[in-house]
Design a protein around this motif. Structure first.
Motif, PDB file in Angstrom:
ATOM      1  N   ALA A   1      11.980  49.629  57.023  1.00  0.00           N
ATOM      2  CA  ALA A   1      12.250  50.997  57.742  1.00  0.00           C
ATOM      3  C   ALA A   1      10.934  51.774  57.732  1.00  0.00           C
ATOM      4  O   ALA A   1      10.435  52.334  58.757  1.00  0.00           O
ATOM      5  CB  ALA A   1      13.388  51.583  56.837  1.00  0.00           C
ATOM      6  N   LEU A   2      10.141  51.619  56.692  1.00  0.00           N
ATOM      7  CA  LEU A   2       8.901  52.241  56.538  1.00  0.00           C
ATOM      8  C   LEU A   2       8.070  52.005  57.587  1.00  0.00           C
ATOM      9  O   LEU A   2       7.109  52.633  58.227  1.00  0.00           O
ATOM     10  CB  LEU A   2       8.123  52.318  55.159  1.00  0.00           C
ATOM     11  N   LEU A   3       7.859  50.471  57.739  1.00  0.00           N
ATOM     12  CA  LEU A   3       6.931  50.076  58.850  1.00  0.00           C
ATOM     13  C   LEU A   3       7.314  50.290  60.315  1.00  0.00           C
ATOM     14  O   LEU A   3       6.358  50.819  60.999  1.00  0.00           O
ATOM     15  CB  LEU A   3       7.021  48.254  58.778  1.00  0.00           C
ATOM     16  N   ILE A   4       8.680  50.640  60.447  1.00  0.00           N
ATOM     17  CA  ILE A   4       9.262  50.829  61.759  1.00  0.00           C
ATOM     18  C   ILE A   4       8.662  52.391  62.077  1.00  0.00           C
ATOM     19  O   ILE A   4       8.384  52.939  63.058  1.00  0.00           O
ATOM     20  CB  ILE A   4      10.568  50.611  61.885  1.00  0.00           C
ATOM     21  N   ALA A   5       9.029  53.246  60.935  1.00  0.00           N
ATOM     22  CA  ALA A   5       8.664  54.591  60.970  1.00  0.00           C
ATOM     23  C   ALA A   5       7.116  54.720  61.052  1.00  0.00           C
ATOM     24  O   ALA A   5       6.606  55.712  62.032  1.00  0.00           O
ATOM     25  CB  ALA A   5       8.985  55.338  59.709  1.00  0.00           C
ATOM     26  N   LEU A   6       6.202  54.182  60.605  1.00  0.00           N
ATOM     27  CA  LEU A   6       4.868  54.096  60.847  1.00  0.00           C
ATOM     28  C   LEU A   6       4.329  53.852  62.306  1.00  0.00           C
ATOM     29  O   LEU A   6       3.596  54.413  62.642  1.00  0.00           O
ATOM     30  CB  LEU A   6       4.160  53.327  59.779  1.00  0.00           C
ATOM     31  N   ALA A   7       5.094  52.657  62.690  1.00  0.00           N
ATOM     32  CA  ALA A   7       4.751  52.232  64.071  1.00  0.00           C
ATOM     33  C   ALA A   7       5.408  53.231  65.063  1.00  0.00           C
ATOM     34  O   ALA A   7       4.447  53.505  65.903  1.00  0.00           O
ATOM     35  CB  ALA A   7       5.242  50.821  64.083  1.00  0.00           C
ATOM     36  N   ALA A   8       6.376  53.856  64.879  1.00  0.00           N
ATOM     37  CA  ALA A   8       6.928  54.972  65.723  1.00  0.00           C
ATOM     38  C   ALA A   8       5.812  56.099  65.691  1.00  0.00           C
ATOM     39  O   ALA A   8       5.478  56.700  66.780  1.00  0.00           O
ATOM     40  CB  ALA A   8       8.255  55.328  65.519  1.00  0.00           C
ATOM     41  N   ALA A   9       5.267  56.542  64.531  1.00  0.00           N
ATOM     42  CA  ALA A   9       4.226  57.504  64.265  1.00  0.00           C
ATOM     43  C   ALA A   9       2.858  57.098  65.055  1.00  0.00           C
ATOM     44  O   ALA A   9       2.234  58.147  65.646  1.00  0.00           O
ATOM     45  CB  ALA A   9       4.068  57.736  62.869  1.00  0.00           C
ATOM     46  N   CYS A  10       2.381  55.877  65.014  1.00  0.00           N
ATOM     47  CA  CYS A  10       1.426  55.485  65.721  1.00  0.00           C
ATOM     48  C   CYS A  10       1.509  55.625  67.101  1.00  0.00           C
ATOM     49  O   CYS A  10       0.715  55.934  67.912  1.00  0.00           O
ATOM     50  CB  CYS A  10       0.982  54.156  65.358  1.00  0.00           C
ATOM     51  N   ALA A  11       2.663  55.249  67.516  1.00  0.00           N
ATOM     52  CA  ALA A  11       3.050  55.220  69.200  1.00  0.00           C
ATOM     53  C   ALA A  11       3.153  56.794  69.541  1.00  0.00           C
ATOM     54  O   ALA A  11       2.305  57.110  70.570  1.00  0.00           O
ATOM     55  CB  ALA A  11       4.359  54.621  69.577  1.00  0.00           C
ATOM     56  N   ALA A  12       3.450  57.608  68.871  1.00  0.00           N
ATOM     57  CA  ALA A  12       3.807  59.064  69.152  1.00  0.00           C
ATOM     58  C   ALA A  12       2.301  59.744  69.162  1.00  0.00           C
ATOM     59  O   ALA A  12       2.074  60.430  70.087  1.00  0.00           O
ATOM     60  CB  ALA A  12       4.548  59.683  68.266  1.00  0.00           C
ATOM     61  N   ALA A  13       1.319  59.295  68.079  1.00  0.00           N
ATOM     62  CA  ALA A  13       0.107  59.748  68.083  1.00  0.00           C
ATOM     63  C   ALA A  13      -0.880  59.281  69.202  1.00  0.00           C
ATOM     64  O   ALA A  13      -1.675  60.154  69.864  1.00  0.00           O
ATOM     65  CB  ALA A  13      -0.494  59.334  66.984  1.00  0.00           C
ATOM     66  N   ALA A  14      -0.475  58.133  69.631  1.00  0.00           N
ATOM     67  CA  ALA A  14      -1.162  57.457  70.828  1.00  0.00           C
ATOM     68  C   ALA A  14      -0.538  58.379  72.217  1.00  0.00           C
ATOM     69  O   ALA A  14      -1.539  58.450  73.068  1.00  0.00           O
ATOM     70  CB  ALA A  14      -0.840  55.849  71.170  1.00  0.00           C
ATOM     71  N   VAL A  15       0.551  58.483  72.291  1.00  0.00           N
ATOM     72  CA  VAL A  15       0.999  59.383  73.416  1.00  0.00           C
ATOM     73  C   VAL A  15       0.373  60.610  73.471  1.00  0.00           C
ATOM     74  O   VAL A  15      -0.097  61.217  74.387  1.00  0.00           O
ATOM     75  CB  VAL A  15       2.516  59.172  73.494  1.00  0.00           C
ATOM     76  N   ALA A  16       0.328  61.427  72.305  1.00  0.00           N
ATOM     77  CA  ALA A  16      -0.109  62.776  72.421  1.00  0.00           C
ATOM     78  C   ALA A  16      -1.704  62.742  72.464  1.00  0.00           C
ATOM     79  O   ALA A  16      -2.363  63.565  73.182  1.00  0.00           O
ATOM     80  CB  ALA A  16       0.068  63.485  70.669  1.00  0.00           C
ATOM     81  N   ALA A  17      -2.417  61.736  72.073  1.00  0.00           N
ATOM     82  CA  ALA A  17      -3.779  61.647  72.237  1.00  0.00           C
ATOM     83  C   ALA A  17      -4.160  61.251  73.698  1.00  0.00           C
ATOM     84  O   ALA A  17      -5.092  61.643  74.333  1.00  0.00           O
ATOM     85  CB  ALA A  17      -4.412  60.444  71.528  1.00  0.00           C
ATOM     86  N   SER A  18      -3.265  60.376  74.384  1.00  0.00           N
ATOM     87  CA  SER A  18      -3.557  60.192  75.644  1.00  0.00           C
ATOM     88  C   SER A  18      -3.026  61.378  76.694  1.00  0.00           C
ATOM     89  O   SER A  18      -3.999  61.646  77.522  1.00  0.00           O
ATOM     90  CB  SER A  18      -2.243  59.056  76.214  1.00  0.00           C
ATOM     91  N   ILE A  19      -2.300  62.510  76.138  1.00  0.00           N
ATOM     92  CA  ILE A  19      -1.964  63.568  76.798  1.00  0.00           C
ATOM     93  C   ILE A  19      -3.169  64.138  76.736  1.00  0.00           C
ATOM     94  O   ILE A  19      -3.309  65.091  77.882  1.00  0.00           O
ATOM     95  CB  ILE A  19      -0.720  64.351  76.253  1.00  0.00           C
TER      96      ILE A  19
END
Length: 118
Positions: free
Chosen positions: A65-83
């Motif tokens: 669950a921690l790995l999945i949460a970190l992966a989701a956080a990285c994906a959200a950060a990638a989206v925010a950085a792309s914006i």
């Protein structure tokens, strides 16, 4: 003069020698009969044959669950950085999310097949 093997190997060797000496050489090889005879020899020698049921070090649900949460956080950060047009950080976020997702997938597979993590 040859030295005698010690410990468990000596008992296994004796069981195989017992089977070899007491079996008719022209008799066809029948695996279940051989296994039964060797098992009887080992049991009569004080050995217990049982599966290894010790708890394995499978990946824990919490770790997955921690790995999945970190992966989701990285994906959200990638989206925010792309914006905000910060493509370098966006690419790093995507890479991090991909690597964490791959690790989580392997851990889920290992847990499903009841294997130790690699």
């Amino acid at each position: 003069m040859t030295t005698q093997p010690r410990g468990h190997r000596a008992v296994i060797e004796a069981a195989l020698n017992d089977w070899w000496i007491n079996t008719d050489p022209v008799e066809p090889f029948h695996s279940p009969a051989v296994a039964k005879q060797i098992e009887e020899y080992l049991l009569s020698s004080g050995y217990v044959i049982a599966p290894d049921t010790r708890k394995t070090d499978m990946p824990k649900r919490r770790d997955i669950a921690l790995l999945i949460a970190l992966a989701a956080a990285c994906a959200a950060a990638a989206v925010a950085a792309s914006i905000v047009n910060d493509w370098w950080w966006g690419a790093l976020g995507i890479l991090g999310a991909a690597l964490l997702t791959k690790e989580a997938r392997h851990d889920i597979r290992d847990r499903r097949h009841a294997r130790n993590s690699q």
